[in-house]
Design an enzyme around this catalytic site. Structure first.
Site, short mmCIF file in Angstrom:
data_model
loop_
_atom_site.label_atom_id
_atom_site.label_comp_id
_atom_site.label_asym_id
_atom_site.label_seq_id
_atom_site.Cartn_x
_atom_site.Cartn_y
_atom_site.Cartn_z
N SER A 120 -6.40 -6.09 5.65
CA SER A 120 -5.42 -5.04 5.94
C SER A 120 -5.72 -4.33 7.25
CB SER A 120 -5.47 -3.97 4.84
OG SER A 120 -5.14 -4.49 3.60
N HIS A 141 -1.43 -11.41 7.20
CA HIS A 141 -1.45 -10.19 6.37
C HIS A 141 -0.18 -10.11 5.52
CE1 HIS A 141 -1.47 -5.54 6.12
NE2 HIS A 141 -2.05 -6.08 5.07
N GLU A 153 2.32 -10.13 8.51
CA GLU A 153 1.87 -9.85 9.89
C GLU A 153 0.91 -10.96 10.30
OE1 GLU A 153 1.71 -5.09 10.57
OE2 GLU A 153 0.13 -5.87 9.29
N ASN A 191 -0.15 -0.91 8.43
CA ASN A 191 -1.10 0.08 7.91
C ASN A 191 -1.44 1.17 8.92
OD1 ASN A 191 -1.27 -0.88 5.31
ND2 ASN A 191 -2.76 -2.44 5.88
N1 CAA Z 1 5.11 -9.24 -8.70
C1 CAA Z 1 6.24 -9.99 -8.65
N2 CAA Z 1 7.48 -9.46 -8.69
C2 CAA Z 1 7.57 -8.13 -8.85
C3 CAA Z 1 6.45 -7.30 -8.94
C4 CAA Z 1 5.18 -7.91 -8.86
N3 CAA Z 1 4.05 -7.19 -8.91
N4 CAA Z 1 6.86 -6.02 -9.10
C5 CAA Z 1 8.21 -6.06 -9.10
N5 CAA Z 1 8.64 -7.33 -8.95
C6 CAA Z 1 10.03 -7.79 -8.86
C7 CAA Z 1 10.78 -7.53 -10.16
O1 CAA Z 1 10.61 -8.61 -11.06
C8 CAA Z 1 12.21 -7.39 -9.67
O2 CAA Z 1 12.76 -8.67 -9.44
P1 CAA Z 1 14.35 -8.95 -9.62
O3 CAA Z 1 15.06 -8.08 -8.64
O4 CAA Z 1 14.46 -10.41 -9.29
O5 CAA Z 1 14.66 -8.63 -11.03
C9 CAA Z 1 12.06 -6.74 -8.29
O6 CAA Z 1 10.70 -6.98 -7.88
C10 CAA Z 1 12.32 -5.25 -8.37
O7 CAA Z 1 11.43 -4.73 -9.34
P2 CAA Z 1 11.77 -3.54 -10.34
O8 CAA Z 1 13.26 -3.48 -10.57
O9 CAA Z 1 10.89 -3.64 -11.53
O10 CAA Z 1 11.24 -2.25 -9.61
P3 CAA Z 1 11.58 -1.68 -8.20
O11 CAA Z 1 13.01 -1.84 -7.88
O12 CAA Z 1 10.96 -0.33 -8.18
O13 CAA Z 1 10.76 -2.62 -7.20
C11 CAA Z 1 8.87 -2.89 -5.87
C12 CAA Z 1 9.39 -2.77 -7.29
C13 CAA Z 1 9.42 -4.18 -5.23
C14 CAA Z 1 7.37 -2.98 -5.96
C15 CAA Z 1 9.37 -1.65 -5.05
O14 CAA Z 1 9.04 -0.48 -5.74
C16 CAA Z 1 8.79 -1.59 -3.67
O15 CAA Z 1 9.26 -2.26 -2.75
N6 CAA Z 1 7.76 -0.73 -3.48
C17 CAA Z 1 7.09 -0.56 -2.19
C18 CAA Z 1 6.20 -1.74 -1.94
C19 CAA Z 1 5.51 -1.62 -0.63
O16 CAA Z 1 5.71 -0.74 0.17
N7 CAA Z 1 4.61 -2.60 -0.38
C20 CAA Z 1 3.78 -2.60 0.79
C21 CAA Z 1 2.46 -1.96 0.44
S1 CAA Z 1 1.41 -1.87 1.84
C22 CAA Z 1 0.76 -3.40 1.95
O17 CAA Z 1 0.99 -4.27 1.19
C23 CAA Z 1 -0.20 -3.60 3.08
C24 CAA Z 1 -1.62 -3.25 2.83
O18 CAA Z 1 -2.47 -3.87 3.49
C25 CAA Z 1 -2.04 -2.17 1.94
P1 NAD Z 2 -8.36 -6.58 -5.58
O1 NAD Z 2 -9.44 -5.59 -5.79
O2 NAD Z 2 -7.14 -6.57 -6.44
O3 NAD Z 2 -8.96 -8.07 -5.66
C1 NAD Z 2 -10.05 -8.53 -4.92
C2 NAD Z 2 -10.64 -9.73 -5.66
O4 NAD Z 2 -11.64 -10.33 -4.83
C3 NAD Z 2 -11.33 -9.34 -6.97
O5 NAD Z 2 -10.79 -10.13 -8.02
C4 NAD Z 2 -12.81 -9.66 -6.73
O6 NAD Z 2 -13.46 -10.16 -7.87
C5 NAD Z 2 -12.71 -10.74 -5.64
N1 NAD Z 2 -13.91 -10.84 -4.79
C6 NAD Z 2 -14.58 -9.82 -4.20
N2 NAD Z 2 -15.59 -10.34 -3.45
C7 NAD Z 2 -15.53 -11.69 -3.58
C8 NAD Z 2 -16.29 -12.78 -3.04
N3 NAD Z 2 -17.32 -12.56 -2.22
N4 NAD Z 2 -15.94 -14.04 -3.36
C9 NAD Z 2 -14.90 -14.28 -4.21
N5 NAD Z 2 -14.14 -13.29 -4.74
C10 NAD Z 2 -14.45 -12.03 -4.44
O7 NAD Z 2 -7.96 -6.45 -4.04
P2 NAD Z 2 -6.55 -6.74 -3.35
O8 NAD Z 2 -5.72 -5.53 -3.43
O9 NAD Z 2 -6.03 -8.05 -3.84
O10 NAD Z 2 -7.00 -6.86 -1.82
C11 NAD Z 2 -7.62 -8.03 -1.34
C12 NAD Z 2 -7.52 -8.07 0.19
O11 NAD Z 2 -6.14 -8.01 0.56
C13 NAD Z 2 -8.22 -6.91 0.90
O12 NAD Z 2 -8.71 -7.37 2.14
C14 NAD Z 2 -7.06 -5.92 1.11
O13 NAD Z 2 -7.29 -5.04 2.17
C15 NAD Z 2 -5.93 -6.89 1.42
N6 NAD Z 2 -4.59 -6.37 1.15
C16 NAD Z 2 -4.37 -5.54 0.09
C17 NAD Z 2 -3.09 -5.07 -0.15
C18 NAD Z 2 -2.80 -4.17 -1.32
O14 NAD Z 2 -1.73 -3.56 -1.36
N7 NAD Z 2 -3.69 -4.03 -2.27
C19 NAD Z 2 -2.03 -5.46 0.68
C20 NAD Z 2 -2.29 -6.34 1.74
C21 NAD Z 2 -3.58 -6.78 1.98
#
Ligand code: CAA
Ligand code: NAD
Length: 284
Positions: A120, A141, A153, A191
């Site tokens: 991330s 990503h 990304e 991010n």
């Molecule tokens: N896995 C698979 N499918 C999923 C799911 C999951 N975990 N969660 C929801 N879905 C699907 C549902 O089955 C549903 O599908 P259909 O339209 O085909 O029926 C659809 O997504 C919509 O789901 P819901 O109606 O249950 O709920 P919702 O409308 O609130 O949507 C959501 C759920 C898609 C998660 C929505 O809330 C959303 O877009 N949230 C924001 C997500 C976001 O911002 N993600 C980026 C996070 S940052 C990141 O990822 C980067 C990082 O490095 C941290």
């Molecule tokens: P998570 O905690 O759900 O899962 C991580 C998994 O990795 C765990 O099951 C753990 O047992 C396994 N693990 C840890 N060290 C390991 C090793 N050395 N060898 C094998 N397996 C190992 O974490 P996550 O949310 O799936 O995030 C995983 C990666 O994806 C991170 O780099 C995170 O920054 C990135 N990411 C996360 C998100 C998010 O929304 N959570 C979105 C995009 C990218």
């Protein structure tokens, strides 16, 4: 350009299991591995349930679900990745642990195999510097939840070759994703913008605003699908803290300083949805 047809995924948490599911559904032969056997079993259960749900919703046929299941295999160690043309790591957001994994993978896989990171925020150039074939390292990503979110990304390290970049981009696009090219700088695009916003929401919570009000304000006031605290719980507060610490250390500005309340929650083991408690409680 050689087309990638076989993918290994390391880490079967929320991201790794999503990447494996989408890979298998897109016709790639896919091995999934986690060093925690319980997490690996949970991921297979969850993917099975997801495929079943998609069949029930008539998004895919039962034949397509069976074909996807047949494409997906449980690896018993990194040795099973020996024939994979690309390995995507989705393990903990820690540069040392990710580097150790890439070093472990390098002697197992072919010299042509791409080592991709779903990091991330960590520098791809730094991850590449830890291996002997840095031209094979790239950032892919994915966003959470992987089966739903359209974006990936792409990140090139200084040493990433054109071939590695083009092959991995083509593979991700064959999974139905849209790619953007981000700079190899902490937090990339999403991010860099998203995590400071979530951090600010946590500062507001710390100052006494109710979590429900913060989330309702951002959902109803800016049309975000989830409020920032719900999203933080969904991403994982441990992961969010790792990212903010990297943004703060790499970019050196106070605006990225993780909110003390976030640090406390992580110290308490309140990681969000995955641990059952974060800013909200998740009982089931
Ligand atoms: N896995 C698979 N499918 C999923 C799911 C999951 N975990 N969660 C929801 N879905 C699907 C549902 O089955 C549903 O599908 P259909 O339209 O085909 O029926 C659809 O997504 C919509 O789901 P819901 O109606 O249950 O709920 P919702 O409308 O609130 O949507 C959501 C759920 C898609 C998660 C929505 O809330 C959303 O877009 N949230 C924001 C997500 C976001 O911002 N993600 C980026 C996070 S940052 C990141 O990822 C980067 C990082 O490095 C941290
Ligand atoms: P998570 O905690 O759900 O899962 C991580 C998994 O990795 C765990 O099951 C753990 O047992 C396994 N693990 C840890 N060290 C390991 C090793 N050395 N060898 C094998 N397996 C190992 O974490 P996550 O949310 O799936 O995030 C995983 C990666 O994806 C991170 O780099 C995170 O920054 C990135 N990411 C996360 C998100 C998010 O929304 N959570 C979105 C995009 C990218």
């Amino acid at each position: 350009m050689t087309l990638i047809t076989s993918i290994g995924v390391v880490g079967s948490g929320q991201m790794g299991s999503g990447i494996a599911q989408v890979s298998a559904m897109s016709g790639f032969d896919c091995y999934l591995w986690d060093n925690n056997a319980a997490a690996l079993n949970r991921a297979f259960e969850s993917i099975k349930a997801q495929l079943q749900r998609l069949v029930e919703k008539e998004k895919i046929t039962s034949k397509q679900a069976q074909e996807a299941s047949a494409k997906l295999r449980k690896a018993s160690s990194v040795q099973d990745f020996k024939n994979c043309q690309m390995v995507v790591e989705a393990i903990v957001e820690n540069v040392e642990v990710k580097t150790r994994l890439f070093r472990e993978l390098e002697p197992v896989v072919a010299p042509t195999t791409i080592l991709a990171s779903n990091t991330s925020s960590i520098s791809i150039t730094r991850l590449a510097a830890g291996v002997t074939r840095p031209d094979k390292v790239v950032g892919v990503h994915f966003m959470n939840p992987v089966p739903v979110m359209k974006l990936v990304e792409m990140i090139r390290g200084l040493q990433t070759s054109d071939e590695t970049y083009n092959q991995s981009k083509a593979a991700v696009e064959r999974m139905g994703k849209t790619t953007v090219l981000a700079l190899d700088s902490a937090g990339f695009i999403v991010n860099r913008i998203l995590c400071p916003m979530i951090n600010e929401a946590i500062f507001l919570l710390q100052e006494g605003v109710k979590a429900e009000d913060i989330d309702a304000a951002m959902k109803l006031g800016t049309n975000q699908p989830m409020g920032p605290l719900t999203l933080a719980d969904f991403v994982g507060l441990d992961t969010l803290l790792y990212i903010l610490r990297i943004l703060h250390a790499e970019l050196g500005e106070d605006k990225y300083r993780p909110c003390p309340l976030l640090i406390k929650y992580v110290e308490a083991g309140w990681y969000g949805k995955k641990s059952g408690r974060g800013f909200y409680s998740y009982n089931s």
